[in-house]
Design a protein around this motif. Structure first.
Motif, PDB file in Angstrom:
ATOM      1  N   VAL A  21      62.690  72.101  57.584  1.00 49.29           N
ATOM      2  CA  VAL A  21      63.617  71.060  57.017  1.00 49.29           C
ATOM      3  C   VAL A  21      63.035  69.639  57.551  1.00 49.29           C
TER       4      VAL A  21
ATOM      5  N   GLY B  20      59.701  69.237  56.434  1.00 53.55           N
ATOM      6  CA  GLY B  20      59.791  68.885  54.953  1.00 53.55           C
ATOM      7  C   GLY B  20      60.046  67.250  54.665  1.00 53.55           C
ATOM      8  N   LEU B  21      61.185  67.075  55.354  1.00 55.33           N
ATOM      9  CA  LEU B  21      61.632  65.572  54.984  1.00 55.33           C
ATOM     10  C   LEU B  21      60.572  64.656  55.338  1.00 55.33           C
TER      11      LEU B  21
ATOM     12  N   LEU C  92      59.977  73.268  52.539  1.00 55.97           N
ATOM     13  CA  LEU C  92      61.574  73.333  52.131  1.00 55.97           C
ATOM     14  C   LEU C  92      61.743  74.589  51.409  1.00 55.97           C
ATOM     15  N   GLU C  93      61.040  75.149  50.637  1.00 52.08           N
ATOM     16  CA  GLU C  93      61.155  76.455  50.142  1.00 52.08           C
ATOM     17  C   GLU C  93      61.251  77.369  51.164  1.00 52.08           C
TER      18      GLU C  93
ATOM     19  N   ALA D   4      68.356  71.352  53.034  1.00 55.66           N
ATOM     20  CA  ALA D   4      66.948  72.154  52.368  1.00 55.66           C
ATOM     21  C   ALA D   4      67.207  72.105  50.844  1.00 55.66           C
TER      22      ALA D   4
ATOM     23  N   SER E 240      67.139  68.225  49.604  1.00 53.88           N
ATOM     24  CA  SER E 240      65.798  67.657  49.626  1.00 53.88           C
ATOM     25  C   SER E 240      64.814  68.265  48.893  1.00 53.88           C
ATOM     26  N   LEU E 241      64.757  69.685  48.846  1.00 51.11           N
ATOM     27  CA  LEU E 241      64.033  70.311  47.863  1.00 51.11           C
ATOM     28  C   LEU E 241      63.917  70.011  46.274  1.00 51.11           C
TER      29      LEU E 241
END
Length: 315
Positions: A20, A23-24, A39-40, A52, A55-56
Motif C-alpha cells: 500500500v 502503491g501510494l 494495490l491490487e 488499499a 487508493s486503488l
C-alpha cells in the motif's frame, strides 16, 4: 501434494502495508499502472483494507479505468467501508466519465431522502446531481449539433477539421467520414488522418481505401497505428543506428515518417527495410544538394514510388 495445494499461502508480515505504501508513492508520482499492480496485490491479501481499496479506486480513475473504479467505489459504499464522502464523489466522477448521467440522480436521490444527513453533505450531493445534469445537457447538445460531416475544399481547413474530429465522439457521423475516405479526390494525407480517427474510436465498419493505384477494404478498428507497421519500424530502426551521418539520418527519418503516413494503410511496394532505409538516405542526400544521389540505385520501382510521394502537395 493435494494437502499442500489446499493450504492458504501466508504473506510475509507487513507485506500488505508495504505494498500500500509503495502503491501510494507510485500514485503520487503519476505512475498509475505500477500503482494499480501494487494495490491490487495488497487487496488480494486483505480485501477489506480501506486504504488499499480507496487508493486503488483513485488509481483506476487516474488511469482512465472508470468502470473498474466505479465498481470498486460501489462495492465499498455498499459494505460501508472507506471515507464515505470521498467515495461518493469519486463514484459520481466515474459515472460522468462513463456518461452514465441518469445513474447519478438515481444513486444520490435516495441519499438525500435520509433524514439524518448533514446539511453540508446534502448541499454537496445536490451539487453533484447538478454537475451530472450539466454534463448530460452538454452531451445532448453535442449530439444534436454534430449530425453531419463534409470536408471543406481547402486542404488546410480539412486538416483542422480532422484534428477537431479526434476530440469528439464521431459515431453520429462515421458514415460521412467513411464516404470522404472513399472519395478519389480526398487528399491521401487527409485519408490517413480520417482513417486513423476511425481506428482510434473503434469503428469496425467496412471502409474501402483507394491510394496510389491500390485498393483495399478494411475494418479500421483492426488496423495497426500508422507507425506500428513492421516494415516502417525496421527501416526507422536502421536509420536511427546510422551513426556515421547523424544529420543525414535525421532528415531521412523525417521523410520516411511522412511517406509512411501518406501510404497508410498500405506500405512500400518493396518489402526490404534495408533497401528502403538506403533509399531515404539517398533522398536526404539529394535534399542536401547531392544531385546524383540515386546514381547506381537499382530499385527503380521504389524510386518511382518515392518520387510520387514527394510530389504530393502539403499545406
Amino acid at each position: 501434494m493435494a494437502e499442500q495445494q489446499g493450504r492458504r499461502v501466508i504473506p510475509f508480515p507487513g507485506l500488505k502495508d508495504r505494498l500500500v505504501e509503495r502503491g501510494l508513492d507510485m500514485l503520487q508520482n503519476q505512475e498509475n499502472v505500477e500503482a494499480i499492480s501494487l494495490l491490487e496485490q495488497a487487496l488480494e491479501i486483505d480485501e477489506n483494507d480501506v486504504a488499499a481499496g480507496t487508493s486503488l479506486a483513485v488509481a483506476y480513475y487516474e488511469n482512465n479505468q472508470w468502470s473498474e473504479s466505479a465498481d470498486l467505489c460501489r462495492r465499498m459504499l455498499q459494505e460501508g467501508s472507506g471515507e464515505y464522502d470521498e467515495l461518493v464523489e469519486l463514484y459520481v466522477m466515474n459515472l460522468i466519465q462513463l456518461r452514465r448521467f441518469d445513474e447519478i440522480s438515481s444513486f444520490i436521490q435516495p441519499l438525500l431522502e435520509e433524514n439524518e444527513i448533514q446539511p453540508e453533505k446534502a448541499a454537496r450531493l445536490k451539487s453533484l446531481i447538478d454537475l451530472g445534469k450539466q454534463q448530460k445537457e452538454i452531451k445532448e447538445s453535442e449530439d444534436e449539433s454534430f449530425h453531419s460531416f463534409q470536408l471543406q475544399k481547402d486542404l488546410e481547413q480539412q486538416m483542422i477539421q480532422a484534428a477537431a474530429l479526434a476530440k469528439q465522439n464521431i459515431r453520429p457521423v462515421k458514415d460521412d467520414i467513411i464516404t470522404e475516405i472513399e472519395k478519389d479526390e480526398t487528399h491521401p494525407f487527409v485519408k490517413t488522418l480520417l482513417l486513423n480517427i476511425l481506428r482510434e474510436q473503434g469503428i469496425a465498419d467496412e471502409t474501402v481505401v483507394c491510394k496510389w493505384n491500390k485498393e483495399i477494404s478494411v475494418s479500421p478498428s483492426e488496423l495497426m497505428e500508422p507507425f506500428d507497421q513492421e516494415l516502417y519500424q525496421k527501416a526507422a530502426a536502421l536509420l536511427s543506428n546510422e551513426s556515421d551521418q547523424p544529420q543525414l539520418a535525421e532528415i531521412a527519418a523525417e521523410l520516411l515518417q511522412k511517406h509512411a503516413f501518406l501510404l497508410y494503410p498500405f506500405s512500400w511496394r518493396i518489402d526490404s527495410a534495408e533497401i528502403i532505409s538506403k533509399a531515404y538516405l539517398k533522398l536526404a542526400s539529394e535534399y542536401m544538394g547531392e544531385e546524383e544521389a540515386f546514381t547506381g540505385f537499382d530499385h527503380k520501382e521504389l524510386l518511382e514510388e518515392i518520387r510520387r510521394l514527394e510530389k504530393v502537395e502539403m499545406v
